[in-house]
Design a protein around this motif. Structure first.
Motif, PDB file in Angstrom:
ATOM      1  N   ALA A 166     -22.569  12.348  -6.009  1.00  0.00           N
ATOM      2  CA  ALA A 166     -21.275  11.683  -6.124  1.00  0.00           C
ATOM      3  C   ALA A 166     -20.827  11.602  -7.567  1.00  0.00           C
ATOM      4  CB  ALA A 166     -21.351  10.283  -5.509  1.00  0.00           C
ATOM      5  N   GLY A 167     -19.529  11.782  -7.782  1.00  0.00           N
ATOM      6  CA  GLY A 167     -18.957  11.605  -9.106  1.00  0.00           C
ATOM      7  C   GLY A 167     -18.781  10.124  -9.422  1.00  0.00           C
ATOM      8  N   VAL A 168     -18.019   9.417  -8.592  1.00  0.00           N
ATOM      9  CA  VAL A 168     -17.758   7.996  -8.796  1.00  0.00           C
ATOM     10  C   VAL A 168     -18.337   7.226  -7.616  1.00  0.00           C
ATOM     11  CG1 VAL A 168     -15.986   6.221  -9.024  1.00  0.00           C
ATOM     12  CG2 VAL A 168     -15.666   8.467 -10.106  1.00  0.00           C
ATOM     13  N   VAL A 169     -19.250   6.296  -7.901  1.00  0.00           N
ATOM     14  CA  VAL A 169     -19.863   5.466  -6.863  1.00  0.00           C
ATOM     15  C   VAL A 169     -19.184   4.097  -6.876  1.00  0.00           C
ATOM     16  CG1 VAL A 169     -21.994   4.403  -6.024  1.00  0.00           C
ATOM     17  CG2 VAL A 169     -22.050   6.690  -7.062  1.00  0.00           C
ATOM     18  N   ILE A 170     -18.638   3.704  -5.736  1.00  0.00           N
ATOM     19  CA  ILE A 170     -17.900   2.439  -5.634  1.00  0.00           C
ATOM     20  C   ILE A 170     -18.810   1.375  -5.045  1.00  0.00           C
ATOM     21  CG2 ILE A 170     -15.906   1.298  -4.590  1.00  0.00           C
ATOM     22  CD1 ILE A 170     -14.506   4.035  -4.632  1.00  0.00           C
ATOM     23  N   GLU A 171     -19.006   0.300  -5.817  1.00  0.00           N
ATOM     24  CA  GLU A 171     -19.941  -0.750  -5.430  1.00  0.00           C
ATOM     25  C   GLU A 171     -19.284  -2.121  -5.321  1.00  0.00           C
ATOM     26  OE1 GLU A 171     -24.016   0.123  -7.434  1.00  0.00           O
ATOM     27  OE2 GLU A 171     -22.472   0.667  -8.907  1.00  0.00           O
ATOM     28  N   SER A 172     -18.008  -2.218  -5.634  1.00  0.00           N
ATOM     29  CA  SER A 172     -17.310  -3.496  -5.663  1.00  0.00           C
ATOM     30  C   SER A 172     -16.249  -3.525  -4.575  1.00  0.00           C
ATOM     31  CB  SER A 172     -16.656  -3.704  -7.037  1.00  0.00           C
ATOM     32  OG  SER A 172     -15.891  -4.873  -7.067  1.00  0.00           O
ATOM     33  N   GLY A 173     -16.244  -4.580  -3.737  1.00  0.00           N
ATOM     34  CA  GLY A 173     -15.322  -4.645  -2.613  1.00  0.00           C
ATOM     35  C   GLY A 173     -14.274  -5.732  -2.746  1.00  0.00           C
ATOM     36  N   ASN A 174     -13.502  -5.914  -1.659  1.00  0.00           N
ATOM     37  CA  ASN A 174     -12.431  -6.908  -1.589  1.00  0.00           C
ATOM     38  C   ASN A 174     -11.444  -6.754  -2.745  1.00  0.00           C
ATOM     39  OD1 ASN A 174     -13.373  -8.430   0.790  1.00  0.00           O
ATOM     40  ND2 ASN A 174     -15.125  -8.894  -0.536  1.00  0.00           N
ATOM     41  N   LYS A 175     -10.982  -5.528  -2.946  1.00  0.00           N
ATOM     42  CA  LYS A 175     -10.051  -5.285  -4.038  1.00  0.00           C
ATOM     43  C   LYS A 175      -9.157  -4.097  -3.724  1.00  0.00           C
ATOM     44  CE  LYS A 175     -11.230  -3.550  -7.925  1.00  0.00           C
ATOM     45  NZ  LYS A 175     -11.820  -3.410  -9.254  1.00  0.00           N
ATOM     46  N   ILE A 176      -8.111  -3.944  -4.542  1.00  0.00           N
ATOM     47  CA  ILE A 176      -7.160  -2.846  -4.433  1.00  0.00           C
ATOM     48  C   ILE A 176      -7.165  -2.074  -5.746  1.00  0.00           C
ATOM     49  CG2 ILE A 176      -4.721  -2.230  -4.163  1.00  0.00           C
ATOM     50  CD1 ILE A 176      -4.381  -4.763  -2.493  1.00  0.00           C
ATOM     51  N   VAL A 177      -7.211  -0.759  -5.638  1.00  0.00           N
ATOM     52  CA  VAL A 177      -7.080   0.104  -6.809  1.00  0.00           C
ATOM     53  C   VAL A 177      -5.805   0.916  -6.647  1.00  0.00           C
ATOM     54  CG1 VAL A 177      -8.054   2.035  -8.101  1.00  0.00           C
ATOM     55  CG2 VAL A 177      -9.554   0.213  -7.254  1.00  0.00           C
ATOM     56  N   ASP A 178      -4.893   0.771  -7.600  1.00  0.00           N
ATOM     57  CA  ASP A 178      -3.593   1.427  -7.576  1.00  0.00           C
ATOM     58  C   ASP A 178      -3.591   2.569  -8.595  1.00  0.00           C
ATOM     59  OD1 ASP A 178      -0.952   2.191  -7.625  1.00  0.00           O
ATOM     60  OD2 ASP A 178      -0.145   0.168  -7.776  1.00  0.00           O
ATOM     61  N   GLY A 179      -3.383   3.782  -8.103  1.00  0.00           N
ATOM     62  CA  GLY A 179      -3.411   4.937  -8.998  1.00  0.00           C
ATOM     63  C   GLY A 179      -2.056   5.538  -9.266  1.00  0.00           C
ATOM     64  N   ILE A 180      -1.001   4.741  -9.197  1.00  0.00           N
ATOM     65  CA  ILE A 180       0.348   5.287  -9.307  1.00  0.00           C
ATOM     66  C   ILE A 180       0.612   5.936 -10.665  1.00  0.00           C
ATOM     67  CG2 ILE A 180       1.426   3.132 -10.124  1.00  0.00           C
ATOM     68  CD1 ILE A 180       3.788   3.893  -8.181  1.00  0.00           C
TER      69      ILE A 180
END
Length: 443
Positions: A43-57
Protein backbone atom coordinates in the motif's frame (compact mmCIF):
# COMPACT_ATOMS: atom_id res chain seq x y z
CA UNK A 1 5.09 18.39 -5.70
CA UNK A 2 4.18 16.79 -2.35
CA UNK A 3 5.27 13.37 -1.17
CA UNK A 4 3.54 10.22 0.00
CA UNK A 5 4.59 10.89 3.60
CA UNK A 6 2.96 14.30 3.57
CA UNK A 7 -0.26 12.86 2.15
CA UNK A 8 -0.40 10.05 4.71
CA UNK A 9 0.27 12.43 7.60
CA UNK A 10 -2.48 14.83 6.50
CA UNK A 11 -5.05 12.05 6.03
CA UNK A 12 -4.33 10.47 9.43
CA UNK A 13 -4.30 13.75 11.34
CA UNK A 14 -6.57 14.33 14.35
CA UNK A 15 -8.74 16.84 12.50
CA UNK A 16 -12.31 15.71 11.82
CA UNK A 17 -12.22 17.41 8.43
CA UNK A 18 -9.00 17.63 6.41
CA UNK A 19 -8.71 19.58 3.17
CA UNK A 20 -5.90 18.48 0.88
CA UNK A 21 -4.20 20.89 -1.51
CA UNK A 22 -1.54 20.67 -4.16
CA UNK A 23 -0.23 17.78 -6.24
CA UNK A 24 0.95 14.54 -4.61
CA UNK A 25 3.10 12.03 -6.45
CA UNK A 26 3.55 8.43 -5.31
CA UNK A 27 5.72 5.78 -6.92
CA UNK A 28 6.35 2.11 -6.29
CA UNK A 29 9.33 2.98 -4.08
CA UNK A 30 6.87 4.66 -1.64
CA UNK A 31 4.84 1.48 -1.17
CA UNK A 32 5.17 -0.57 2.00
CA UNK A 33 4.21 -4.16 2.79
CA UNK A 34 1.43 -4.79 5.31
CA UNK A 35 -0.59 -7.72 6.64
CA UNK A 36 -4.36 -7.29 7.08
CA UNK A 37 -5.62 -10.46 8.71
CA UNK A 38 -4.31 -13.19 6.44
CA UNK A 39 -4.00 -10.85 3.48
CA UNK A 40 -0.59 -9.64 2.40
CA UNK A 41 -0.76 -6.46 0.35
CA UNK A 42 1.37 -3.49 -0.62
CA UNK A 43 0.00 0.00 0.00
CA UNK A 44 1.07 3.55 -0.72
CA UNK A 45 -1.08 5.33 1.88
CA UNK A 46 -2.38 3.39 4.90
CA UNK A 47 -5.43 4.96 6.55
CA UNK A 48 -5.66 4.36 10.29
CA UNK A 49 -7.83 7.23 11.52
CA UNK A 50 -11.64 7.11 11.33
CA UNK A 51 -14.75 9.23 11.90
CA UNK A 52 -13.52 11.97 9.60
CA UNK A 53 -13.86 13.54 6.15
CA UNK A 54 -11.01 14.17 3.73
CA UNK A 55 -11.77 16.74 1.03
CA UNK A 56 -9.52 16.68 -2.02
CA UNK A 57 -11.12 19.46 -4.04
CA UNK A 58 -7.85 21.39 -4.28
CA UNK A 59 -5.63 18.34 -4.72
CA UNK A 60 -4.51 15.84 -7.33
CA UNK A 61 -2.93 12.47 -6.49
CA UNK A 62 -0.75 10.68 -9.05
CA UNK A 63 0.34 7.06 -8.61
CA UNK A 64 2.92 5.96 -11.19
CA UNK A 65 4.01 2.34 -11.51
CA UNK A 66 6.60 1.54 -14.14
CA UNK A 67 7.46 -2.06 -13.20
CA UNK A 68 5.68 -5.20 -12.05
CA UNK A 69 4.40 -4.49 -8.50
CA UNK A 70 4.70 -8.22 -7.67
CA UNK A 71 1.38 -8.77 -5.91
CA UNK A 72 -1.69 -6.83 -4.91
CA UNK A 73 -0.81 -3.13 -4.63
CA UNK A 74 -3.08 -0.26 -3.61
CA UNK A 75 -2.79 3.49 -3.62
CA UNK A 76 -4.95 3.63 -0.46
CA UNK A 77 -5.57 0.88 2.10
CA UNK A 78 -8.20 1.48 4.81
CA UNK A 79 -7.60 -0.76 7.84
CA UNK A 80 -10.20 -2.83 9.71
CA UNK A 81 -10.17 -0.75 12.88
CA UNK A 82 -11.24 2.41 10.98
CA UNK A 83 -14.92 3.37 11.00
CA UNK A 84 -16.93 5.95 9.05
CA UNK A 85 -14.15 7.42 6.91
CA UNK A 86 -15.25 9.54 3.96
CA UNK A 87 -13.44 10.87 0.89
CA UNK A 88 -15.01 13.67 -1.13
CA UNK A 89 -13.84 15.50 -4.26
CA UNK A 90 -10.82 13.26 -4.74
CA UNK A 91 -8.94 13.22 -8.03
CA UNK A 92 -6.62 10.25 -8.45
CA UNK A 93 -4.68 9.23 -11.55
CA UNK A 94 -3.04 5.79 -11.66
CA UNK A 95 -0.71 4.88 -14.51
CA UNK A 96 0.92 1.52 -15.23
CA UNK A 97 3.72 1.38 -17.79
CA UNK A 98 5.47 -1.81 -16.68
CA UNK A 99 5.59 -5.16 -18.44
CA UNK A 100 2.53 -7.42 -18.62
CA UNK A 101 2.11 -9.06 -15.21
CA UNK A 102 -0.23 -11.23 -13.13
CA UNK A 103 -0.29 -8.64 -10.34
CA UNK A 104 -3.26 -6.51 -9.34
CA UNK A 105 -3.47 -2.77 -8.73
CA UNK A 106 -6.25 -1.03 -6.78
CA UNK A 107 -6.97 2.60 -6.16
CA UNK A 108 -8.66 1.71 -2.85
CA UNK A 109 -8.65 -1.46 -0.79
CA UNK A 110 -11.11 -1.10 2.06
CA UNK A 111 -11.48 -3.34 5.12
CA UNK A 112 -13.37 -0.80 7.23
CA UNK A 113 -17.00 -0.28 8.28
CA UNK A 114 -18.93 2.67 6.83
CA UNK A 115 -16.38 3.72 4.22
CA UNK A 116 -17.64 6.36 1.76
CA UNK A 117 -16.49 8.06 -1.44
CA UNK A 118 -18.42 10.92 -3.05
CA UNK A 119 -17.89 13.40 -5.92
CA UNK A 120 -14.55 11.80 -6.82
CA UNK A 121 -12.74 11.09 -10.09
CA UNK A 122 -10.67 7.88 -10.20
CA UNK A 123 -8.81 7.26 -13.45
CA UNK A 124 -6.56 4.30 -14.35
CA UNK A 125 -4.62 3.63 -17.59
CA UNK A 126 -2.36 0.67 -18.39
CA UNK A 127 -0.15 0.18 -21.42
CA UNK A 128 0.31 -3.56 -20.81
CA UNK A 129 -1.65 -6.37 -19.18
CA UNK A 130 -2.35 -6.01 -15.47
CA UNK A 131 -5.46 -6.55 -13.33
CA UNK A 132 -7.09 -3.52 -11.74
CA UNK A 133 -10.02 -2.59 -9.50
CA UNK A 134 -10.86 1.00 -8.60
CA UNK A 135 -12.45 0.06 -5.28
CA UNK A 136 -11.95 -3.37 -3.73
CA UNK A 137 -14.19 -3.71 -0.65
CA UNK A 138 -13.20 -6.77 1.41
CA UNK A 139 -15.83 -7.99 3.88
CA UNK A 140 -13.77 -10.99 4.91
CA UNK A 141 -16.57 -13.51 5.55
CA UNK A 142 -19.94 -14.41 4.07
CA UNK A 143 -22.42 -13.68 6.88
CA UNK A 144 -25.76 -11.95 7.42
CA UNK A 145 -24.38 -10.38 10.61
CA UNK A 146 -22.57 -7.05 10.86
CA UNK A 147 -18.93 -7.37 9.87
CA UNK A 148 -16.01 -5.37 8.50
CA UNK A 149 -16.55 -3.47 5.25
CA UNK A 150 -20.35 -3.26 5.70
CA UNK A 151 -22.28 -0.10 4.84
CA UNK A 152 -20.05 0.97 1.97
CA UNK A 153 -21.40 4.14 0.33
CA UNK A 154 -20.39 5.29 -3.17
CA UNK A 155 -22.25 8.23 -4.64
CA UNK A 156 -21.78 10.51 -7.66
CA UNK A 157 -18.29 9.38 -8.60
CA UNK A 158 -16.62 9.00 -11.98
CA UNK A 159 -14.65 5.76 -12.31
CA UNK A 160 -12.62 5.09 -15.44
CA UNK A 161 -10.27 2.14 -16.00
CA UNK A 162 -8.62 1.16 -19.28
CA UNK A 163 -6.05 -1.46 -20.28
CA UNK A 164 -4.89 -1.05 -23.87
CA UNK A 165 -2.37 -3.87 -24.15
CA UNK A 166 -1.78 -5.30 -27.61
CA UNK A 167 -0.44 -8.61 -26.25
CA UNK A 168 -2.75 -11.05 -24.48
CA UNK A 169 -0.54 -13.73 -22.97
CA UNK A 170 -1.96 -13.48 -19.42
CA UNK A 171 -5.33 -13.64 -17.69
CA UNK A 172 -6.40 -10.23 -16.42
CA UNK A 173 -9.52 -8.39 -15.28
CA UNK A 174 -10.31 -4.68 -15.31
CA UNK A 175 -13.08 -3.83 -12.83
CA UNK A 176 -14.76 -0.70 -11.52
CA UNK A 177 -16.08 -1.91 -8.15
CA UNK A 178 -15.62 -5.26 -6.39
CA UNK A 179 -17.65 -5.74 -3.23
CA UNK A 180 -16.64 -9.00 -1.57
CA UNK A 181 -19.05 -10.01 1.25
CA UNK A 182 -19.62 -6.38 2.28
CA UNK A 183 -23.30 -6.19 3.33
CA UNK A 184 -25.71 -3.25 2.96
CA UNK A 185 -23.62 -1.35 0.43
CA UNK A 186 -25.15 1.56 -1.47
CA UNK A 187 -23.79 2.28 -4.96
CA UNK A 188 -25.75 5.11 -6.55
CA UNK A 189 -25.49 7.79 -9.24
CA UNK A 190 -21.98 6.83 -10.35
CA UNK A 191 -20.50 6.87 -13.84
CA UNK A 192 -18.42 3.73 -14.41
CA UNK A 193 -16.48 2.92 -17.57
CA UNK A 194 -14.09 -0.04 -17.76
CA UNK A 195 -12.23 -1.28 -20.81
CA UNK A 196 -9.98 -4.27 -21.38
CA UNK A 197 -8.35 -5.70 -24.48
CA UNK A 198 -7.92 -9.40 -25.05
CA UNK A 199 -8.13 -12.51 -27.17
CA UNK A 200 -10.89 -14.43 -25.38
CA UNK A 201 -12.57 -15.29 -22.09
CA UNK A 202 -9.27 -15.02 -20.16
CA UNK A 203 -9.41 -11.24 -20.36
CA UNK A 204 -12.49 -9.60 -18.82
CA UNK A 205 -14.03 -6.20 -18.12
CA UNK A 206 -16.49 -5.91 -15.19
CA UNK A 207 -18.38 -2.76 -14.31
CA UNK A 208 -19.45 -4.00 -10.86
CA UNK A 209 -18.92 -7.37 -9.20
CA UNK A 210 -20.83 -8.02 -5.96
CA UNK A 211 -21.06 -10.83 -3.42
CA UNK A 212 -22.43 -8.83 -0.49
CA UNK A 213 -25.98 -9.15 0.84
CA UNK A 214 -28.66 -6.42 0.94
CA UNK A 215 -26.81 -4.28 -1.62
CA UNK A 216 -28.50 -1.45 -3.51
CA UNK A 217 -27.16 -0.52 -6.96
CA UNK A 218 -29.29 2.33 -8.26
CA UNK A 219 -29.27 5.05 -10.93
CA UNK A 220 -25.75 4.38 -12.23
CA UNK A 221 -24.35 4.66 -15.75
CA UNK A 222 -22.30 1.46 -16.16
CA UNK A 223 -20.36 0.49 -19.25
CA UNK A 224 -17.99 -2.47 -19.74
CA UNK A 225 -16.02 -2.55 -22.98
CA UNK A 226 -13.99 -5.35 -24.63
CA UNK A 227 -12.12 -3.16 -27.19
CA UNK A 228 -13.47 -5.03 -30.25
CA UNK A 229 -15.75 -2.56 -31.98
CA UNK A 230 -16.85 -4.65 -34.99
CA UNK A 231 -18.38 -7.39 -32.84
CA UNK A 232 -17.46 -10.19 -35.25
CA UNK A 233 -15.03 -12.26 -33.18
CA UNK A 234 -15.39 -14.56 -30.20
CA UNK A 235 -11.66 -14.09 -29.70
CA UNK A 236 -11.94 -10.79 -27.86
CA UNK A 237 -12.17 -9.80 -24.21
CA UNK A 238 -15.47 -10.58 -22.48
CA UNK A 239 -17.48 -7.69 -21.05
CA UNK A 240 -19.96 -7.81 -18.14
CA UNK A 241 -21.87 -4.77 -16.96
CA UNK A 242 -22.70 -6.27 -13.56
CA UNK A 243 -22.10 -9.66 -11.94
CA UNK A 244 -23.98 -10.53 -8.77
CA UNK A 245 -22.44 -13.66 -7.27
CA UNK A 246 -24.27 -16.46 -5.46
CA UNK A 247 -23.69 -14.91 -2.02
CA UNK A 248 -25.17 -11.54 -3.07
CA UNK A 249 -28.72 -12.21 -1.90
CA UNK A 250 -31.43 -9.51 -1.70
CA UNK A 251 -29.85 -7.30 -4.35
CA UNK A 252 -31.85 -4.25 -5.43
CA UNK A 253 -30.81 -3.19 -8.94
CA UNK A 254 -32.91 -0.37 -10.32
CA UNK A 255 -32.80 2.69 -12.55
CA UNK A 256 -29.41 1.84 -14.08
CA UNK A 257 -28.19 2.26 -17.63
CA UNK A 258 -26.06 -0.89 -17.89
CA UNK A 259 -24.15 -1.66 -21.10
CA UNK A 260 -21.74 -4.41 -22.11
CA UNK A 261 -20.11 -3.73 -25.47
CA UNK A 262 -17.36 -4.52 -27.96
CA UNK A 263 -16.52 -7.98 -26.60
CA UNK A 264 -16.27 -11.59 -27.70
CA UNK A 265 -19.15 -12.15 -25.29
CA UNK A 266 -21.14 -9.29 -23.76
CA UNK A 267 -23.49 -9.67 -20.78
CA UNK A 268 -25.53 -6.77 -19.44
CA UNK A 269 -26.23 -8.35 -16.05
CA UNK A 270 -25.45 -11.80 -14.65
CA UNK A 271 -27.31 -12.70 -11.45
CA UNK A 272 -26.42 -15.88 -9.55
CA UNK A 273 -28.04 -14.99 -6.21
CA UNK A 274 -31.51 -15.55 -4.74
CA UNK A 275 -34.04 -12.82 -4.01
CA UNK A 276 -32.71 -10.24 -6.47
CA UNK A 277 -35.03 -7.45 -7.60
CA UNK A 278 -34.00 -6.12 -11.04
CA UNK A 279 -36.41 -3.32 -11.82
CA UNK A 280 -36.70 -0.43 -14.25
CA UNK A 281 -33.27 -0.60 -15.92
CA UNK A 282 -31.98 -0.14 -19.46
CA UNK A 283 -29.88 -3.26 -20.18
CA UNK A 284 -27.91 -3.49 -23.41
CA UNK A 285 -25.45 -5.98 -24.96
CA UNK A 286 -23.97 -4.55 -28.14
CA UNK A 287 -21.25 -4.98 -30.81
CA UNK A 288 -20.69 -8.65 -29.99
CA UNK A 289 -21.01 -11.99 -31.72
CA UNK A 290 -22.45 -13.49 -28.50
CA UNK A 291 -24.85 -11.20 -26.65
CA UNK A 292 -26.63 -12.09 -23.42
CA UNK A 293 -28.53 -9.07 -22.14
CA UNK A 294 -29.59 -10.73 -18.86
CA UNK A 295 -28.47 -14.08 -17.46
CA UNK A 296 -30.48 -15.28 -14.47
CA UNK A 297 -29.06 -18.18 -12.45
CA UNK A 298 -30.50 -17.08 -9.08
CA UNK A 299 -33.82 -18.52 -7.92
CA UNK A 300 -36.71 -16.59 -6.35
CA UNK A 301 -35.84 -13.36 -8.20
CA UNK A 302 -37.68 -10.66 -10.14
CA UNK A 303 -36.95 -9.07 -13.54
CA UNK A 304 -39.68 -6.53 -14.31
CA UNK A 305 -40.29 -3.26 -16.17
CA UNK A 306 -36.90 -3.22 -17.88
CA UNK A 307 -35.86 -2.37 -21.43
CA UNK A 308 -33.55 -5.09 -22.77
CA UNK A 309 -31.85 -4.62 -26.14
CA UNK A 310 -28.98 -6.10 -28.12
CA UNK A 311 -27.23 -5.61 -31.45
CA UNK A 312 -25.60 -9.04 -31.23
CA UNK A 313 -25.67 -11.29 -34.27
CA UNK A 314 -26.66 -14.10 -31.87
CA UNK A 315 -28.75 -12.49 -29.14
CA UNK A 316 -30.17 -14.43 -26.25
CA UNK A 317 -31.98 -11.56 -24.58
CA UNK A 318 -32.83 -13.36 -21.33
CA UNK A 319 -31.21 -16.64 -20.34
CA UNK A 320 -33.13 -18.14 -17.45
CA UNK A 321 -31.77 -21.18 -15.59
CA UNK A 322 -33.32 -20.73 -12.15
CA UNK A 323 -36.54 -21.67 -10.38
CA UNK A 324 -39.34 -19.41 -9.15
CA UNK A 325 -38.49 -16.28 -11.11
CA UNK A 326 -40.93 -13.56 -12.09
CA UNK A 327 -40.24 -12.03 -15.53
CA UNK A 328 -42.87 -9.52 -16.48
CA UNK A 329 -43.70 -6.30 -18.31
CA UNK A 330 -40.30 -6.03 -20.00
CA UNK A 331 -39.71 -4.59 -23.45
CA UNK A 332 -37.27 -6.92 -25.24
CA UNK A 333 -35.89 -6.05 -28.66
CA UNK A 334 -33.10 -7.25 -30.91
CA UNK A 335 -31.56 -4.38 -32.85
CA UNK A 336 -29.47 -6.24 -35.43
CA UNK A 337 -31.00 -6.33 -38.96
CA UNK A 338 -32.43 -9.67 -40.03
CA UNK A 339 -29.85 -10.14 -42.80
CA UNK A 340 -26.98 -9.78 -40.30
CA UNK A 341 -28.48 -11.97 -37.58
CA UNK A 342 -27.22 -15.54 -37.37
CA UNK A 343 -29.73 -16.60 -34.70
CA UNK A 344 -31.86 -15.13 -31.94
CA UNK A 345 -34.03 -15.96 -28.91
CA UNK A 346 -36.06 -13.66 -26.70
CA UNK A 347 -36.24 -15.80 -23.54
CA UNK A 348 -34.22 -19.03 -23.28
CA UNK A 349 -35.47 -21.47 -20.64
CA UNK A 350 -33.73 -24.74 -21.40
CA UNK A 351 -33.06 -26.63 -18.18
CA UNK A 352 -29.88 -28.67 -17.90
CA UNK A 353 -29.65 -32.15 -16.48
CA UNK A 354 -29.69 -32.23 -12.68
CA UNK A 355 -31.40 -29.91 -10.21
CA UNK A 356 -29.06 -26.91 -10.16
CA UNK A 357 -29.80 -25.31 -13.53
CA UNK A 358 -33.53 -25.72 -14.14
CA UNK A 359 -36.20 -23.14 -14.89
CA UNK A 360 -39.25 -24.45 -13.03
CA UNK A 361 -42.26 -22.69 -11.47
CA UNK A 362 -41.61 -19.31 -13.14
CA UNK A 363 -44.08 -16.65 -14.28
CA UNK A 364 -43.34 -15.15 -17.73
CA UNK A 365 -46.07 -12.58 -18.30
CA UNK A 366 -46.82 -9.36 -20.13
CA UNK A 367 -43.57 -9.01 -22.06
CA UNK A 368 -43.16 -7.58 -25.57
CA UNK A 369 -40.54 -9.46 -27.59
CA UNK A 370 -39.52 -7.90 -30.92
CA UNK A 371 -36.80 -8.01 -33.58
CA UNK A 372 -35.71 -11.58 -32.80
CA UNK A 373 -34.81 -13.94 -35.64
CA UNK A 374 -35.81 -17.44 -34.54
CA UNK A 375 -37.77 -17.83 -31.29
CA UNK A 376 -39.73 -15.63 -28.93
CA UNK A 377 -39.54 -18.09 -26.03
CA UNK A 378 -37.83 -21.49 -25.88
CA UNK A 379 -39.00 -23.69 -23.02
CA UNK A 380 -37.53 -27.18 -22.61
CA UNK A 381 -36.76 -29.54 -19.74
CA UNK A 382 -38.75 -27.27 -17.40
CA UNK A 383 -42.11 -27.62 -15.67
CA UNK A 384 -44.66 -25.74 -13.58
CA UNK A 385 -44.19 -22.47 -15.49
CA UNK A 386 -46.88 -20.01 -16.54
CA UNK A 387 -46.34 -18.26 -19.88
CA UNK A 388 -49.14 -15.74 -20.39
CA UNK A 389 -50.05 -12.44 -21.99
CA UNK A 390 -46.86 -11.98 -24.01
CA UNK A 391 -46.73 -10.24 -27.39
CA UNK A 392 -44.37 -11.20 -30.22
CA UNK A 393 -43.35 -8.85 -33.05
CA UNK A 394 -41.49 -10.87 -35.65
CA UNK A 395 -39.04 -9.90 -38.37
CA UNK A 396 -40.99 -9.51 -41.59
CA UNK A 397 -38.15 -11.41 -43.33
CA UNK A 398 -38.21 -14.30 -40.85
CA UNK A 399 -40.80 -16.70 -42.22
CA UNK A 400 -39.92 -19.60 -39.90
CA UNK A 401 -40.12 -17.53 -36.69
CA UNK A 402 -41.59 -19.50 -33.76
CA UNK A 403 -43.20 -17.43 -30.97
CA UNK A 404 -43.18 -20.18 -28.32
CA UNK A 405 -41.31 -23.45 -28.72
CA UNK A 406 -41.56 -26.23 -26.15
CA UNK A 407 -41.61 -29.99 -25.78
CA UNK A 408 -43.12 -29.62 -22.29
CA UNK A 409 -46.58 -28.22 -23.07
CA UNK A 410 -48.36 -30.62 -20.73
CA UNK A 411 -46.28 -29.64 -17.69
CA UNK A 412 -46.52 -25.85 -18.19
CA UNK A 413 -49.43 -23.40 -18.42
CA UNK A 414 -49.26 -21.46 -21.70
CA UNK A 415 -52.22 -19.16 -22.26
CA UNK A 416 -53.48 -15.81 -23.55
CA UNK A 417 -50.39 -15.02 -25.62
CA UNK A 418 -50.55 -13.06 -28.88
CA UNK A 419 -49.96 -16.24 -30.89
CA UNK A 420 -51.86 -18.99 -29.08
CA UNK A 421 -50.22 -21.81 -30.99
CA UNK A 422 -47.38 -23.56 -29.19
CA UNK A 423 -44.87 -25.38 -31.35
CA UNK A 424 -43.41 -28.71 -30.37
CA UNK A 425 -42.21 -29.06 -33.94
CA UNK A 426 -40.39 -26.40 -35.88
CA UNK A 427 -37.26 -26.62 -33.77
CA UNK A 428 -34.96 -26.90 -36.78
CA UNK A 429 -33.25 -23.64 -35.81
CA UNK A 430 -32.72 -24.65 -32.20
CA UNK A 431 -29.12 -25.79 -32.61
CA UNK A 432 -27.92 -22.54 -34.17
CA UNK A 433 -29.04 -20.78 -30.99
CA UNK A 434 -26.84 -22.99 -28.81
CA UNK A 435 -23.50 -21.78 -27.46
CA UNK A 436 -21.68 -24.44 -29.48
CA UNK A 437 -22.99 -23.10 -32.79
CA UNK A 438 -21.76 -19.53 -32.36
CA UNK A 439 -18.63 -18.76 -34.35
CA UNK A 440 -16.53 -15.81 -35.38
CA UNK A 441 -17.14 -14.03 -38.68
CA UNK A 442 -14.00 -13.49 -40.72
CA UNK A 443 -14.58 -10.88 -43.42
Amino acid sequence: MKTKSELETEINSDEKCTRLSGEYKITLSDVRNIMVGRNYIRAGVVIESGNKIVDGIDAKIIFEINEDPCGTTALFCVLKNVRNFKFINMKAELRYSGVSAKSKICCFINYSYGFAIQYSDLDFRAENQISYTALYNEGGVDTTLESQADNLWLCENKITAQCKSENYNLDNTICGIENIFGNSACITNNQIFVRNAGGGEWQKAYGIRNSGKYVRIENNNIKANGSHNTGNLLEAAHAFGVINEEQGEYLVFSGNNCVAEWGGMCVGILNRARYANILGNKLHATHTIKGRTAILYGSCSILTNNILTSTSRNPRMIELLANENLIGNNYIRGLSPAEKSQSGVGIWMVGLQGDKFKADNCNITGNIIAGIKDFGIVLNNSEGNRIAGNRFIRFSESEDYVPIYTCDKKTNVIENNQFPRVYSEGGKNLYRNSDEAIHSIID
